[in-house]
Design an enzyme around this catalytic site. Structure first.
Site: not given
Length: 343
Positions: A192, A212, A69
């Protein structure tokens, strides 16, 4: 914690992406940004924090936490703060594989993770505060490092103590599901992050979904509109061919960071005044100069951790990403939007 196993999708009726679509997008993005090559072996580069493409699992995990982030520049600031406060020299550390001259000063430090574990969280916070989200990330890092001291480790140990050095190297002996289960058992470590450790550090085929990748996957109709980051991971990890997971992940991130035309990069800036001098200079360039000019394209090895080089090519249309005037995915994105409006 996560209900879907690797190889299964929460959207079995969603037919995209097909292997052909994956190959097509990979070719388009490679033409725009250069080829993404997985390095034959991992080396340490302290100039960036990266997404875990380093030799040691614990180092990879915490670097990935720092990169979450935020931008590469901010995560690099956080990691430099760690090195500045907790860095130590290690004689046998492998150096970054970059072309340098003899006078170049290379950062040979590594982070003493046990010193980070023993330090108060406020000290860790101060070390990484310039990278953003320092309060949350310092808690996650302390959780990862403190677990060994909080409770007796099961077998295999939570965080093995090898000669006084904290380590998570034992997870190399686990299968992919067990690796993800172990890493996500740390509070603050999600799917992730675990996928990045699998893909980059352990060099296994896992399709990590960052901001993205998630955004572009929705644009391309690779995941349903109601997909979350977690469900998108399971779907894409199932649909995307293994040999394309590494390059497509990197290429989608690079495109998402640089393209100004598909809402995945900075807004397009319209110049307030024309630049006639620059245009005139370009028009005056001779045909012979243009013909003799070398055609170059980028080839980048590793996810920002390794060197980026330019290589000469014999064909047109393979310039670097900064030369792209249009989004290479624009036609695909427009087609998907038209299909959605027609429904």
């Amino acid at each position: 914690k996560y209900v879907h196993a690797t190889g299964s999708t929460p959207f079995p009726d969603h037919p995209h992406p097909t292997p052909e679509e994956c190959n097509h997008v990979e070719r388009l993005l490679t033409s725009a940004h250069g080829e993404s090559i997985r390095p034959p072996e991992m080396v340490i580069n302290n100039s960036v924090s990266g997404c875990g493409e380093v030799p040691k699992v614990l180092d990879a995990l915490i670097r990935t936490v720092l990169s979450a982030n935020t931008s590469n520049a901010n995560s690099a600031k956080a990691f430099q703060g760690l090195l500045g406060r907790f860095g130590v020299e290690k004689e046998d550390k492998k150096m970054a594989d970059v072309d340098i001259d003899a006078s170049t000063d290379i950062d040979t430090r590594i982070v003493d993770w046990d010193a980070v574990r023993r330090a108060p969280r406020s000290e860790l916070y101060e070390a990484i505060k310039h990278g953003g989200l320092a309060d949350m990330k310092s808690k996650t890092i302390k959780t990862i490092l403190d677990e060994k001291s909080r409770s007796p480790p099961p077998s295999p140990s939570n965080c093995e103590d090898l000669g006084g050095e904290l380590s998570l190297e034992y997870i190399r002996d686990l299968d992919d599901e067990a690796v993800k289960a172990r890493l996500t058992s740390f509070k603050g470590v999600g799917q992730k992050t675990a996928s990045c450790v699998l893909l980059f550090c352990l060099q296994r085929e896992s399709f990590a979904v960052d901001t993205h990748v998630f955004r572009l996957s929705k644009f391309l109709n690779w995941v349903p509109a109601n997909a979350s980051r977690e469900t998108a991971y399971y779907h894409l990890d199932t649909r995307i061919p293994n040999q394309l997971k590494y390059p497509l992940h990197n290429l989608l991130i690079r495109h998402g960071r640089t393209c100004r035309h598909c809402k995945a990069g900075p807004p397009v800036k319209t110049p307030t005044t024309p630049k006639p001098l620059k245009r005139k200079k370009k028009e005056e360039a001779s045909t012979e100069d243009r013909e003799n000019r070398k055609k170059m394209r980028k080839v980048w090895v590793g996810n920002g951790m390794m060197k980026e080089v330019l290589v000469e090519v014999d064909t047109d249309g393979e310039g670097g990403e900064q030369e792209q005037e249009k989004c290479v995915l624009e036609n695909l994105v427009n087609r998907v939007r038209k299909e959605r409006r027609a429904k």
